[in-house]
Design a protein around this motif. Structure first.
Motif, short mmCIF file in Angstrom:
data_model
loop_
_atom_site.label_atom_id
_atom_site.label_comp_id
_atom_site.label_asym_id
_atom_site.label_seq_id
_atom_site.Cartn_x
_atom_site.Cartn_y
_atom_site.Cartn_z
N UNK A 288 0.72 -1.12 -0.05
CA UNK A 288 0.08 -0.20 0.02
C UNK A 288 0.88 1.28 0.09
N UNK A 289 2.05 1.45 0.74
CA UNK A 289 3.06 2.36 0.86
C UNK A 289 3.32 2.78 -0.53
N UNK A 290 3.95 1.69 -1.06
CA UNK A 290 4.55 1.80 -2.48
C UNK A 290 3.70 1.97 -3.54
N UNK A 291 2.32 1.66 -3.36
CA UNK A 291 1.34 2.20 -4.43
C UNK A 291 0.88 3.73 -4.08
N UNK A 292 0.82 4.26 -2.94
CA UNK A 292 0.49 5.53 -2.67
C UNK A 292 1.63 6.39 -3.40
N UNK A 293 2.86 6.00 -3.00
CA UNK A 293 4.11 6.71 -3.58
C UNK A 293 3.93 6.67 -4.86
N UNK A 294 3.74 5.80 -5.58
CA UNK A 294 3.78 5.54 -7.32
C UNK A 294 2.54 6.63 -7.76
N UNK A 310 0.38 9.80 -23.04
CA UNK A 310 0.12 8.86 -22.02
C UNK A 310 1.74 8.53 -21.20
N UNK A 311 2.58 8.42 -22.15
CA UNK A 311 3.99 8.14 -21.54
C UNK A 311 4.71 9.29 -21.85
N UNK A 312 5.70 9.53 -20.92
CA UNK A 312 6.37 10.69 -20.90
C UNK A 312 7.95 10.51 -20.79
N UNK A 313 8.61 11.52 -21.28
CA UNK A 313 10.09 11.09 -21.85
C UNK A 313 10.79 11.48 -20.13
N UNK A 314 10.44 11.68 -19.33
CA UNK A 314 10.61 11.66 -17.77
C UNK A 314 11.89 12.84 -17.62
N UNK A 321 12.12 10.82 -10.46
CA UNK A 321 11.80 9.99 -8.99
C UNK A 321 11.01 8.69 -9.32
N UNK A 322 10.10 8.90 -10.31
CA UNK A 322 9.45 7.59 -10.49
C UNK A 322 10.32 6.58 -11.29
N UNK A 323 11.20 6.83 -12.09
CA UNK A 323 12.15 6.08 -12.70
C UNK A 323 12.88 5.52 -11.59
N UNK A 366 11.08 -2.08 -18.01
CA UNK A 366 10.79 -1.77 -19.27
C UNK A 366 10.66 -0.56 -19.38
N UNK A 367 10.27 0.43 -18.43
CA UNK A 367 9.93 1.95 -18.50
C UNK A 367 11.30 2.61 -18.49
N UNK A 368 12.04 2.43 -17.33
CA UNK A 368 13.38 3.02 -17.31
C UNK A 368 14.38 2.68 -18.39
N UNK A 369 14.32 1.33 -18.92
CA UNK A 369 15.06 0.96 -19.96
C UNK A 369 14.69 1.74 -21.67
#
Length: 436
Positions: A288-294, A310-314, A321-323, A366-369
Protein backbone atom coordinates in the motif's frame (compact mmCIF):
# COMPACT_ATOMS: atom_id res chain seq x y z
CA UNK A 1 -8.03 5.55 -5.14
CA UNK A 2 -9.50 5.56 -8.66
CA UNK A 3 -11.79 8.44 -7.69
CA UNK A 4 -8.78 10.43 -6.49
CA UNK A 5 -6.95 9.76 -9.74
CA UNK A 6 -9.95 10.78 -11.84
CA UNK A 7 -10.42 13.98 -9.85
CA UNK A 8 -6.72 14.82 -10.21
CA UNK A 9 -6.63 14.20 -13.95
CA UNK A 10 -9.79 16.22 -14.46
CA UNK A 11 -7.85 19.29 -13.32
CA UNK A 12 -5.36 18.96 -16.17
CA UNK A 13 -5.65 21.36 -19.11
CA UNK A 14 -7.83 19.61 -21.66
CA UNK A 15 -6.35 21.43 -24.66
CA UNK A 16 -2.77 20.35 -24.04
CA UNK A 17 -2.75 17.86 -26.93
CA UNK A 18 -4.70 19.90 -29.46
CA UNK A 19 -2.89 20.97 -32.62
CA UNK A 20 -5.81 23.16 -33.59
CA UNK A 21 -5.06 25.85 -31.00
CA UNK A 22 -7.60 28.47 -30.05
CA UNK A 23 -7.77 31.20 -27.44
CA UNK A 24 -7.21 34.94 -27.17
CA UNK A 25 -4.13 37.11 -27.53
CA UNK A 26 -3.14 38.75 -24.23
CA UNK A 27 -0.98 41.88 -24.44
CA UNK A 28 -0.27 41.86 -20.69
CA UNK A 29 0.95 38.26 -20.81
CA UNK A 30 3.01 38.99 -23.92
CA UNK A 31 4.67 41.93 -22.10
CA UNK A 32 5.37 39.93 -18.96
CA UNK A 33 6.86 36.95 -20.83
CA UNK A 34 8.32 38.97 -23.70
CA UNK A 35 6.02 37.09 -26.04
CA UNK A 36 2.89 34.99 -25.43
CA UNK A 37 3.62 31.36 -26.30
CA UNK A 38 0.97 30.07 -28.71
CA UNK A 39 2.15 26.63 -29.83
CA UNK A 40 5.01 24.19 -30.30
CA UNK A 41 4.76 21.86 -33.28
CA UNK A 42 7.05 19.51 -35.19
CA UNK A 43 6.67 20.29 -38.89
CA UNK A 44 8.13 18.13 -41.63
CA UNK A 45 8.08 17.83 -45.42
CA UNK A 46 7.63 20.31 -48.23
CA UNK A 47 4.04 21.49 -47.80
CA UNK A 48 3.65 22.14 -44.06
CA UNK A 49 1.02 24.82 -43.51
CA UNK A 50 0.21 27.22 -40.70
CA UNK A 51 -3.33 28.62 -40.85
CA UNK A 52 -4.28 31.56 -38.62
CA UNK A 53 -7.75 33.02 -38.12
CA UNK A 54 -8.47 36.03 -35.91
CA UNK A 55 -11.70 37.74 -34.93
CA UNK A 56 -10.80 41.43 -34.59
CA UNK A 57 -8.54 42.59 -37.41
CA UNK A 58 -8.87 46.30 -36.53
CA UNK A 59 -7.64 45.77 -32.97
CA UNK A 60 -4.78 43.55 -34.20
CA UNK A 61 -3.68 46.17 -36.74
CA UNK A 62 -3.85 48.89 -34.08
CA UNK A 63 -1.53 46.88 -31.85
CA UNK A 64 0.87 45.93 -34.66
CA UNK A 65 0.14 42.33 -33.66
CA UNK A 66 2.22 39.54 -35.18
CA UNK A 67 3.28 35.93 -34.72
CA UNK A 68 7.01 35.24 -34.46
CA UNK A 69 8.15 31.71 -35.34
CA UNK A 70 11.41 30.27 -34.03
CA UNK A 71 13.13 27.03 -34.90
CA UNK A 72 14.34 24.77 -32.12
CA UNK A 73 17.97 25.93 -32.06
CA UNK A 74 17.15 29.65 -32.00
CA UNK A 75 14.45 29.09 -29.36
CA UNK A 76 16.88 27.30 -27.05
CA UNK A 77 19.59 29.85 -27.74
CA UNK A 78 17.21 32.68 -26.89
CA UNK A 79 16.16 31.13 -23.55
CA UNK A 80 19.63 30.04 -22.49
CA UNK A 81 21.00 33.56 -22.90
CA UNK A 82 18.21 35.74 -21.59
CA UNK A 83 20.63 38.26 -20.09
CA UNK A 84 22.60 38.60 -23.32
CA UNK A 85 19.69 39.67 -25.50
CA UNK A 86 17.35 42.60 -25.25
CA UNK A 87 13.70 42.12 -26.19
CA UNK A 88 14.15 43.41 -29.79
CA UNK A 89 17.28 41.27 -30.21
CA UNK A 90 15.42 38.19 -29.08
CA UNK A 91 12.61 38.85 -31.55
CA UNK A 92 15.17 39.36 -34.31
CA UNK A 93 16.19 35.70 -33.94
CA UNK A 94 12.81 34.60 -35.34
CA UNK A 95 12.92 32.93 -38.75
CA UNK A 96 9.35 33.86 -39.71
CA UNK A 97 7.21 36.90 -38.98
CA UNK A 98 3.47 36.71 -39.69
CA UNK A 99 1.66 40.07 -39.36
CA UNK A 100 -1.90 39.70 -38.10
CA UNK A 101 -3.51 42.15 -40.49
CA UNK A 102 -6.20 39.99 -42.07
CA UNK A 103 -8.95 37.68 -40.90
CA UNK A 104 -7.36 34.51 -42.27
CA UNK A 105 -3.77 33.86 -43.17
CA UNK A 106 -2.30 30.68 -44.73
CA UNK A 107 1.45 30.37 -44.56
CA UNK A 108 3.40 27.55 -46.21
CA UNK A 109 6.64 26.87 -44.39
CA UNK A 110 9.86 26.44 -46.36
CA UNK A 111 10.94 22.89 -47.14
CA UNK A 112 11.90 21.02 -43.97
CA UNK A 113 14.42 18.27 -44.72
CA UNK A 114 14.24 16.64 -41.29
CA UNK A 115 11.45 17.10 -38.70
CA UNK A 116 12.05 20.19 -36.58
CA UNK A 117 10.22 21.84 -33.71
CA UNK A 118 8.81 25.30 -34.34
CA UNK A 119 7.73 27.67 -31.58
CA UNK A 120 5.32 30.57 -32.07
CA UNK A 121 4.83 33.59 -29.81
CA UNK A 122 2.41 36.49 -30.03
CA UNK A 123 4.00 39.95 -30.01
CA UNK A 124 2.56 43.45 -30.32
CA UNK A 125 3.84 47.00 -29.88
CA UNK A 126 3.49 46.78 -26.08
CA UNK A 127 5.62 43.64 -25.68
CA UNK A 128 9.06 45.29 -25.51
CA UNK A 129 8.09 48.41 -23.52
CA UNK A 130 9.92 49.04 -20.24
CA UNK A 131 6.59 49.38 -18.40
CA UNK A 132 3.26 47.98 -19.47
CA UNK A 133 0.53 50.33 -20.61
CA UNK A 134 -2.96 48.88 -20.66
CA UNK A 135 -4.25 49.45 -24.21
CA UNK A 136 -7.85 48.59 -23.24
CA UNK A 137 -8.74 47.41 -26.72
CA UNK A 138 -11.21 44.78 -27.78
CA UNK A 139 -10.30 41.16 -27.30
CA UNK A 140 -8.64 39.35 -30.19
CA UNK A 141 -9.55 35.67 -30.38
CA UNK A 142 -7.67 33.29 -32.63
CA UNK A 143 -7.60 29.79 -34.04
CA UNK A 144 -4.34 28.33 -35.31
CA UNK A 145 -4.39 25.13 -37.37
CA UNK A 146 -1.11 23.28 -37.88
CA UNK A 147 -0.87 20.87 -40.80
CA UNK A 148 1.83 18.54 -42.09
CA UNK A 149 1.80 16.93 -45.55
CA UNK A 150 0.09 13.54 -45.71
CA UNK A 151 1.23 10.53 -47.76
CA UNK A 152 0.05 12.24 -50.96
CA UNK A 153 1.95 15.43 -50.11
CA UNK A 154 -1.15 17.47 -49.32
CA UNK A 155 -1.28 19.54 -46.10
CA UNK A 156 -4.05 17.62 -44.34
CA UNK A 157 -2.18 15.79 -41.55
CA UNK A 158 -2.78 17.19 -38.03
CA UNK A 159 -0.13 14.96 -36.45
CA UNK A 160 3.27 16.35 -35.63
CA UNK A 161 6.40 14.34 -36.38
CA UNK A 162 6.49 13.22 -32.74
CA UNK A 163 2.97 11.71 -33.00
CA UNK A 164 2.91 10.25 -36.50
CA UNK A 165 2.33 6.52 -36.48
CA UNK A 166 0.74 6.33 -33.02
CA UNK A 167 -2.77 6.25 -34.48
CA UNK A 168 -1.92 3.17 -36.55
CA UNK A 169 -0.11 1.56 -33.61
CA UNK A 170 -3.11 1.85 -31.31
CA UNK A 171 -5.40 0.54 -34.07
CA UNK A 172 -3.24 -2.60 -34.41
CA UNK A 173 -3.03 -2.93 -30.63
CA UNK A 174 -6.82 -2.78 -30.24
CA UNK A 175 -7.17 -5.30 -33.08
CA UNK A 176 -4.78 -7.72 -31.37
CA UNK A 177 -6.61 -7.34 -28.06
CA UNK A 178 -9.93 -8.03 -29.83
CA UNK A 179 -8.64 -11.19 -31.51
CA UNK A 180 -7.06 -12.42 -28.27
CA UNK A 181 -10.31 -11.76 -26.40
CA UNK A 182 -12.29 -13.79 -28.94
CA UNK A 183 -9.93 -16.74 -28.44
CA UNK A 184 -9.28 -16.71 -24.70
CA UNK A 185 -11.91 -14.73 -22.83
CA UNK A 186 -14.43 -17.55 -22.38
CA UNK A 187 -11.90 -20.00 -20.99
CA UNK A 188 -10.36 -17.33 -18.77
CA UNK A 189 -13.76 -16.32 -17.43
CA UNK A 190 -14.57 -19.95 -16.61
CA UNK A 191 -11.27 -20.28 -14.77
CA UNK A 192 -11.82 -17.14 -12.70
CA UNK A 193 -15.42 -18.15 -12.00
CA UNK A 194 -14.27 -21.59 -10.84
CA UNK A 195 -12.10 -20.12 -8.08
CA UNK A 196 -9.10 -21.89 -6.62
CA UNK A 197 -5.89 -20.93 -4.81
CA UNK A 198 -4.91 -18.31 -7.39
CA UNK A 199 -8.37 -16.81 -7.81
CA UNK A 200 -7.35 -13.42 -6.40
CA UNK A 201 -4.17 -13.26 -8.48
CA UNK A 202 -6.05 -13.97 -11.69
CA UNK A 203 -8.72 -11.38 -10.86
CA UNK A 204 -6.20 -8.61 -10.17
CA UNK A 205 -4.12 -9.55 -13.22
CA UNK A 206 -7.24 -9.58 -15.40
CA UNK A 207 -8.35 -6.21 -14.03
CA UNK A 208 -4.95 -4.73 -14.89
CA UNK A 209 -5.18 -6.19 -18.40
CA UNK A 210 -8.71 -4.84 -18.83
CA UNK A 211 -7.51 -1.37 -17.86
CA UNK A 212 -4.77 -1.60 -20.48
CA UNK A 213 -7.33 -2.61 -23.10
CA UNK A 214 -9.57 0.34 -22.19
CA UNK A 215 -6.55 2.65 -22.33
CA UNK A 216 -5.58 1.40 -25.79
CA UNK A 217 -9.15 1.82 -27.03
CA UNK A 218 -9.40 5.32 -25.54
CA UNK A 219 -6.11 6.32 -27.15
CA UNK A 220 -7.28 4.99 -30.50
CA UNK A 221 -10.55 6.93 -30.29
CA UNK A 222 -8.75 10.10 -29.25
CA UNK A 223 -6.27 9.85 -32.14
CA UNK A 224 -9.08 9.02 -34.57
CA UNK A 225 -10.90 12.25 -33.74
CA UNK A 226 -7.60 14.09 -33.58
CA UNK A 227 -6.81 13.04 -37.15
CA UNK A 228 -10.00 14.78 -38.30
CA UNK A 229 -9.90 18.10 -36.48
CA UNK A 230 -6.55 18.39 -34.69
CA UNK A 231 -8.33 18.58 -31.34
CA UNK A 232 -9.30 15.01 -30.58
CA UNK A 233 -11.27 14.13 -27.47
CA UNK A 234 -9.29 15.47 -24.49
CA UNK A 235 -11.54 13.79 -21.94
CA UNK A 236 -11.03 10.42 -23.68
CA UNK A 237 -7.29 11.10 -23.61
CA UNK A 238 -7.48 11.77 -19.87
CA UNK A 239 -9.39 8.51 -19.46
CA UNK A 240 -6.53 6.69 -21.22
CA UNK A 241 -4.03 8.21 -18.79
CA UNK A 242 -6.23 7.27 -15.85
CA UNK A 243 -6.42 3.66 -17.02
CA UNK A 244 -2.64 3.53 -17.53
CA UNK A 245 -2.08 4.75 -13.99
CA UNK A 246 -4.69 2.40 -12.50
CA UNK A 247 -3.20 -0.56 -14.38
CA UNK A 248 0.29 0.23 -13.07
CA UNK A 249 -1.09 0.57 -9.54
CA UNK A 250 -2.86 -2.80 -9.72
CA UNK A 251 0.22 -4.57 -11.07
CA UNK A 252 2.47 -2.97 -8.46
CA UNK A 253 0.18 -4.13 -5.67
CA UNK A 254 -0.08 -7.62 -7.17
CA UNK A 255 3.65 -8.18 -7.70
CA UNK A 256 4.69 -6.68 -4.37
CA UNK A 257 2.07 -8.63 -2.42
CA UNK A 258 3.05 -11.93 -4.01
CA UNK A 259 6.79 -11.46 -3.69
CA UNK A 260 6.73 -10.08 -0.14
CA UNK A 261 4.16 -12.66 0.93
CA UNK A 262 6.30 -15.51 -0.37
CA UNK A 263 9.41 -14.04 1.28
CA UNK A 264 7.66 -13.77 4.67
CA UNK A 265 6.24 -17.29 4.37
CA UNK A 266 9.75 -18.57 3.70
CA UNK A 267 11.10 -16.74 6.73
CA UNK A 268 8.37 -18.29 8.87
CA UNK A 269 9.01 -21.71 7.26
CA UNK A 270 5.37 -22.10 6.44
CA UNK A 271 4.34 -25.63 5.54
CA UNK A 272 1.32 -24.38 3.61
CA UNK A 273 1.21 -23.81 -0.08
CA UNK A 274 3.98 -21.24 -0.53
CA UNK A 275 2.88 -20.00 -3.94
CA UNK A 276 -0.55 -18.72 -3.02
CA UNK A 277 -1.35 -15.10 -2.28
CA UNK A 278 -0.02 -15.06 1.28
CA UNK A 279 -1.39 -11.69 2.31
CA UNK A 280 -0.13 -10.50 5.69
CA UNK A 281 -0.40 -7.11 7.43
CA UNK A 282 3.29 -6.52 6.70
CA UNK A 283 3.14 -7.37 3.00
CA UNK A 284 -0.12 -5.46 2.58
CA UNK A 285 1.28 -2.40 4.36
CA UNK A 286 4.45 -2.32 2.26
CA UNK A 287 2.44 -2.77 -0.95
CA UNK A 288 0.00 0.00 0.00
CA UNK A 289 2.84 2.43 0.84
CA UNK A 290 4.52 1.72 -2.50
CA UNK A 291 1.22 2.13 -4.34
CA UNK A 292 0.50 5.50 -2.68
CA UNK A 293 4.02 6.72 -3.50
CA UNK A 294 3.62 5.68 -7.14
CA UNK A 295 0.20 7.34 -7.43
CA UNK A 296 1.58 10.61 -6.05
CA UNK A 297 4.49 10.57 -8.50
CA UNK A 298 2.31 9.65 -11.47
CA UNK A 299 -0.23 12.41 -10.79
CA UNK A 300 2.55 14.90 -10.06
CA UNK A 301 4.14 14.00 -13.40
CA UNK A 302 0.85 14.63 -15.22
CA UNK A 303 0.72 18.18 -13.86
CA UNK A 304 4.39 18.89 -14.65
CA UNK A 305 4.33 17.54 -18.21
CA UNK A 306 0.88 18.01 -19.72
CA UNK A 307 2.08 18.23 -23.34
CA UNK A 308 2.59 14.50 -23.63
CA UNK A 309 -0.21 12.01 -23.92
CA UNK A 310 0.20 8.74 -22.03
CA UNK A 311 3.89 8.12 -21.56
CA UNK A 312 6.42 10.79 -20.76
CA UNK A 313 10.08 11.37 -21.53
CA UNK A 314 10.74 11.75 -17.78
CA UNK A 315 12.54 15.08 -17.94
CA UNK A 316 10.69 16.44 -14.89
CA UNK A 317 11.60 15.84 -11.25
CA UNK A 318 8.52 13.65 -10.74
CA UNK A 319 9.45 11.54 -13.77
CA UNK A 320 13.01 11.06 -12.54
CA UNK A 321 11.78 10.04 -9.08
CA UNK A 322 9.36 7.59 -10.71
CA UNK A 323 12.22 6.00 -12.66
CA UNK A 324 14.32 5.74 -9.49
CA UNK A 325 11.40 4.17 -7.63
CA UNK A 326 10.91 1.53 -10.32
CA UNK A 327 14.61 0.70 -10.33
CA UNK A 328 14.60 0.36 -6.53
CA UNK A 329 11.50 -1.85 -6.61
CA UNK A 330 13.03 -4.04 -9.31
CA UNK A 331 16.25 -4.40 -7.31
CA UNK A 332 14.45 -5.23 -4.06
CA UNK A 333 12.13 -7.76 -5.71
CA UNK A 334 15.08 -9.33 -7.54
CA UNK A 335 16.92 -9.76 -4.23
CA UNK A 336 13.86 -11.31 -2.57
CA UNK A 337 13.20 -13.70 -5.44
CA UNK A 338 16.89 -14.62 -5.63
CA UNK A 339 16.87 -15.64 -1.97
CA UNK A 340 13.77 -17.77 -2.57
CA UNK A 341 15.23 -19.40 -5.69
CA UNK A 342 18.60 -20.24 -4.11
CA UNK A 343 17.06 -22.14 -1.16
CA UNK A 344 14.33 -23.87 -3.17
CA UNK A 345 15.09 -27.58 -3.75
CA UNK A 346 12.18 -28.43 -5.99
CA UNK A 347 13.14 -28.00 -9.64
CA UNK A 348 9.54 -27.26 -10.62
CA UNK A 349 9.05 -24.63 -7.93
CA UNK A 350 12.40 -23.05 -8.77
CA UNK A 351 11.43 -22.83 -12.42
CA UNK A 352 8.16 -21.20 -11.41
CA UNK A 353 9.95 -18.54 -9.36
CA UNK A 354 12.44 -17.89 -12.17
CA UNK A 355 9.65 -17.39 -14.69
CA UNK A 356 7.78 -15.13 -12.28
CA UNK A 357 10.96 -13.08 -11.76
CA UNK A 358 11.26 -12.58 -15.54
CA UNK A 359 7.70 -11.28 -15.82
CA UNK A 360 8.08 -9.14 -12.71
CA UNK A 361 11.39 -7.53 -13.71
CA UNK A 362 10.18 -6.97 -17.27
CA UNK A 363 7.22 -4.97 -15.93
CA UNK A 364 9.33 -2.76 -13.67
CA UNK A 365 12.41 -2.30 -15.87
CA UNK A 366 10.80 -1.75 -19.28
CA UNK A 367 9.98 1.90 -18.58
CA UNK A 368 13.43 2.93 -17.27
CA UNK A 369 15.16 0.94 -20.03
CA UNK A 370 13.16 2.48 -22.86
CA UNK A 371 13.59 5.96 -21.39
CA UNK A 372 17.36 5.39 -21.47
CA UNK A 373 17.17 3.81 -24.93
CA UNK A 374 15.16 6.73 -26.29
CA UNK A 375 18.17 9.04 -25.93
CA UNK A 376 19.80 7.13 -28.79
CA UNK A 377 17.06 8.49 -31.07
CA UNK A 378 16.26 12.00 -32.19
CA UNK A 379 14.14 14.07 -29.84
CA UNK A 380 10.96 13.86 -31.91
CA UNK A 381 11.19 10.04 -31.91
CA UNK A 382 11.68 9.57 -28.17
CA UNK A 383 8.07 9.65 -27.02
CA UNK A 384 7.06 7.12 -29.68
CA UNK A 385 9.92 4.80 -28.71
CA UNK A 386 8.91 4.96 -25.05
CA UNK A 387 5.18 4.55 -25.73
CA UNK A 388 5.44 1.62 -28.13
CA UNK A 389 8.24 -0.10 -26.22
CA UNK A 390 6.59 0.14 -22.80
CA UNK A 391 3.16 -1.00 -24.00
CA UNK A 392 4.58 -4.04 -25.84
CA UNK A 393 6.87 -4.94 -22.92
CA UNK A 394 4.08 -4.70 -20.36
CA UNK A 395 1.83 -6.81 -22.59
CA UNK A 396 4.61 -9.42 -22.84
CA UNK A 397 4.98 -9.35 -19.05
CA UNK A 398 1.27 -10.06 -18.63
CA UNK A 399 1.47 -12.93 -21.14
CA UNK A 400 4.33 -14.45 -19.14
CA UNK A 401 2.34 -14.21 -15.91
CA UNK A 402 -0.84 -15.62 -17.49
CA UNK A 403 1.07 -18.56 -18.97
CA UNK A 404 2.67 -19.12 -15.58
CA UNK A 405 -0.56 -19.15 -13.58
CA UNK A 406 -2.64 -21.03 -16.15
CA UNK A 407 -0.18 -23.50 -17.65
CA UNK A 408 0.34 -27.20 -16.91
CA UNK A 409 3.06 -26.43 -14.38
CA UNK A 410 3.23 -26.33 -10.59
CA UNK A 411 -0.01 -24.40 -10.30
CA UNK A 412 -1.69 -27.08 -12.36
CA UNK A 413 -0.75 -29.44 -9.54
CA UNK A 414 -1.53 -27.35 -6.44
CA UNK A 415 -4.71 -25.60 -7.50
CA UNK A 416 -8.16 -26.43 -8.72
CA UNK A 417 -7.38 -25.02 -12.15
CA UNK A 418 -6.39 -28.41 -13.53
CA UNK A 419 -9.96 -29.30 -14.45
CA UNK A 420 -10.08 -26.44 -16.95
CA UNK A 421 -8.16 -26.68 -20.19
CA UNK A 422 -7.03 -23.33 -21.57
CA UNK A 423 -5.47 -22.57 -24.94
CA UNK A 424 -2.78 -20.66 -23.02
CA UNK A 425 -1.27 -23.87 -21.60
CA UNK A 426 2.33 -24.49 -22.53
CA UNK A 427 3.14 -28.02 -21.37
CA UNK A 428 0.28 -30.44 -21.34
CA UNK A 429 2.58 -33.36 -20.71
CA UNK A 430 2.79 -32.81 -16.94
CA UNK A 431 0.70 -35.20 -14.93
CA UNK A 432 -0.87 -34.72 -11.54
CA UNK A 433 2.31 -35.19 -9.53
CA UNK A 434 5.19 -32.96 -8.61
CA UNK A 435 8.27 -33.49 -6.50
CA UNK A 436 9.62 -31.39 -3.69
Amino acid sequence: MLGLLLASLSLLPLTAWAKTVHGSFDSALAWHSRGQHIFTFLFHGEQAVLRVRISNVAAAVGKDAALYLFQDEEWLKMHRSLEEYSCPERLALAQILIPLNQTEYNYTLPQIISPAAWYAIYVDKYTCLMSYEDPRTDEITFQVTLLNPDAAGNPFDHFGADESGLHEFFFLLVLVYFVAACIYIQALWQTIKKGGPMHTVLKVLSNALLLQVVSALANYLHFSWYAKDGKGAPFIGSLAELCDIASEVQMLYLLLSLCIGWTLSRMKKSQGRPLQWDSTPTSTGIAVIAVIAQVILLVWEQFEDTNHHSYHAHQSLAGILLIVMKLCLAASLACGLYQIITVERSTMKRQFYITFAKGCLLWFLCHPCFVALSYLFKEYQREKVITVGVILSQSLSMIILYRLFLSHSLYWEVSSLSSVTLPLTVSSGHKSRYYS
